[in-house]
Write a protein that holds these residues in place. Structure first.
Motif, PDB file in Angstrom:
ATOM      1  N   HIS A  21      -4.512  -2.295   6.658  1.00 36.14           N
ATOM      2  CA  HIS A  21      -4.009  -3.207   5.624  1.00 36.14           C
ATOM      3  C   HIS A  21      -2.646  -2.719   5.143  1.00 36.14           C
ATOM      4  O   HIS A  21      -2.499  -2.287   3.994  1.00 36.14           O
ATOM      5  N   PRO A  22      -1.620  -2.778   6.026  1.00 37.48           N
ATOM      6  CA  PRO A  22      -0.299  -2.270   5.641  1.00 37.48           C
ATOM      7  C   PRO A  22       0.321  -3.031   4.474  1.00 37.48           C
ATOM      8  O   PRO A  22       1.093  -2.460   3.713  1.00 37.48           O
ATOM      9  N   GLU A  23      -0.038  -4.288   4.323  1.00 34.78           N
ATOM     10  CA  GLU A  23       0.507  -5.068   3.199  1.00 34.78           C
ATOM     11  C   GLU A  23      -0.019  -4.559   1.863  1.00 34.78           C
ATOM     12  O   GLU A  23       0.595  -4.777   0.821  1.00 34.78           O
ATOM     13  N   GLN A  24      -1.163  -3.872   1.889  1.00 28.54           N
ATOM     14  CA  GLN A  24      -1.736  -3.303   0.672  1.00 28.54           C
ATOM     15  C   GLN A  24      -1.556  -1.788   0.610  1.00 28.54           C
ATOM     16  O   GLN A  24      -1.868  -1.167  -0.399  1.00 28.54           O
ATOM     17  N   GLY A  25      -1.089  -1.186   1.709  1.00 32.14           N
ATOM     18  CA  GLY A  25      -0.784   0.231   1.703  1.00 32.14           C
ATOM     19  C   GLY A  25      -1.938   1.167   2.000  1.00 32.14           C
ATOM     20  O   GLY A  25      -1.929   2.308   1.557  1.00 32.14           O
ATOM     21  N   ASN A  27      -5.405   2.242   5.007  1.00 36.43           N
ATOM     22  CA  ASN A  27      -6.145   2.072   6.254  1.00 36.43           C
ATOM     23  C   ASN A  27      -7.539   2.669   6.095  1.00 36.43           C
ATOM     24  O   ASN A  27      -7.702   3.723   5.472  1.00 36.43           O
ATOM     25  N   ASP A  37      -0.766   4.877   2.039  1.00 39.46           N
ATOM     26  CA  ASP A  37       0.604   5.067   2.513  1.00 39.46           C
ATOM     27  C   ASP A  37       1.342   6.181   1.780  1.00 39.46           C
ATOM     28  O   ASP A  37       2.280   6.751   2.319  1.00 39.46           O
TER      29      ASP A  37
END
Length: 63
Positions: A21-25, A27, A37
């Motif tokens: 979920h890179p949009e939320q920062g 994994n 992140d």
């Protein structure tokens, strides 16, 4: 949850990302750990590893 033959690695070993979920920062790893992140982690037992960032003044600059 993953393709490890015997079992998933412990929380302090390398594990595979099963939900990104890179949009939320963050994994989700196959061993149940959540990695953020900012380099912080939430482990399956509920314990927390604080972010361990390198400050900009300590980074090497390429010339």
């Amino acid at each position: 949850m993953c393709s490890h033959r015997s079992s998933c690695p412990s929380a302090d070993a390398a594990a595979h990302i099963v939900a990104a979920h890179p949009e939320q920062g963050w994994n989700l790893l196959c061993n149940g750990a959540i990695v953020f992140d900012d380099s912080g982690e939430l482990l399956p037992d509920g314990s927390v590893i604080a972010p361990h960032r390198v400050f900009a003044d300590r980074l090497a600059v390429a010339a």
